[in-house]
Scaffold this motif. Structure first.
Motif, short mmCIF file in Angstrom:
data_model
loop_
_atom_site.label_atom_id
_atom_site.label_comp_id
_atom_site.label_asym_id
_atom_site.label_seq_id
_atom_site.Cartn_x
_atom_site.Cartn_y
_atom_site.Cartn_z
N LYS A 66 -21.65 50.92 27.26
CA LYS A 66 -22.11 49.94 28.24
C LYS A 66 -20.95 49.08 28.74
O LYS A 66 -20.12 48.61 27.96
CB LYS A 66 -23.18 49.05 27.61
CG LYS A 66 -23.85 48.13 28.56
CD LYS A 66 -24.99 47.41 27.87
CE LYS A 66 -25.65 46.45 28.84
NZ LYS A 66 -26.72 45.70 28.19
N LYS A 69 -20.82 42.61 30.25
CA LYS A 69 -21.38 41.72 31.28
C LYS A 69 -20.31 40.97 32.06
O LYS A 69 -20.42 40.87 33.30
CB LYS A 69 -22.38 40.75 30.66
CG LYS A 69 -23.06 39.89 31.71
CD LYS A 69 -24.09 38.98 31.13
CE LYS A 69 -24.80 38.10 32.11
NZ LYS A 69 -24.18 37.78 33.35
N ILE A 72 -19.15 43.26 34.75
CA ILE A 72 -20.19 43.46 35.77
C ILE A 72 -20.23 42.24 36.70
O ILE A 72 -20.31 42.38 37.93
CB ILE A 72 -21.57 43.68 35.12
CG1 ILE A 72 -21.59 44.98 34.32
CG2 ILE A 72 -22.69 43.65 36.16
CD1 ILE A 72 -21.53 46.24 35.15
N ASP A 73 -20.16 41.04 36.12
CA ASP A 73 -20.17 39.82 36.94
C ASP A 73 -18.97 39.78 37.89
O ASP A 73 -19.10 39.41 39.06
CB ASP A 73 -20.18 38.58 36.04
CG ASP A 73 -21.47 38.43 35.25
OD1 ASP A 73 -22.48 39.07 35.62
OD2 ASP A 73 -21.46 37.67 34.27
#
Length: 89
Positions: A66, A69, A72-73
Motif C-alpha cells: 500500500k 498516506k 497519496i496526499d
C-alpha cells in the motif's frame, strides 16, 4: 521507469504501469523493485496533451504494498495544482 514513461508518451501502456485507484482517470503508477527497495512513479495522462510525472519516490512503508498516506496526499495536492495551472494557461 524511463522505458515505461516512453511507452506512455507513445500512446501505449507499459506492462508495469497500472491505474492508481482513487486519484482520477488517467493517473497511473509504475512500481519497480530494485534489490531490497521499492520505487514508485506516478504520472497523469489526461492533463492537457502531455504526460506529467506527478511524483516519484522510494517506498519505505512497512505496511506492505500500500502507498503511504502522506505520499497519496502529496500526489493529490500536486494534481490539483497542476490542473489549476493548466486551466489558467
Amino acid at each position: 521507469m524511463l522505458a515505461a514513461l516512453e511507452i506512455a508518451a507513445a500512446g501505449r501502456k507499459s506492462d508495469i504501469a497500472k491505474p492508481m485507484k482513487g486519484l482520477g482517470a488517467g493517473v497511473m503508477e509504475i512500481a519497480l523493485r530494485y534489490q531490497t527497495n521499492a520505487y514508485r512513479t506516478i504520472y497523469a495522462l489526461e492533463l492537457d496533451k502531455d504526460i506529467w510525472v506527478i511524483h516519484a519516490f522510494q517506498k519505505k512503508s512497512k505496511t506492505g504494498v500500500k502507498t503511504p498516506k502522506p505520499e497519496i496526499d502529496k500526489i493529490r495536492t500536486r494534481i490539483k495544482v497542476l490542473k489549476e495551472m493548466l486551466k489558467n494557461e
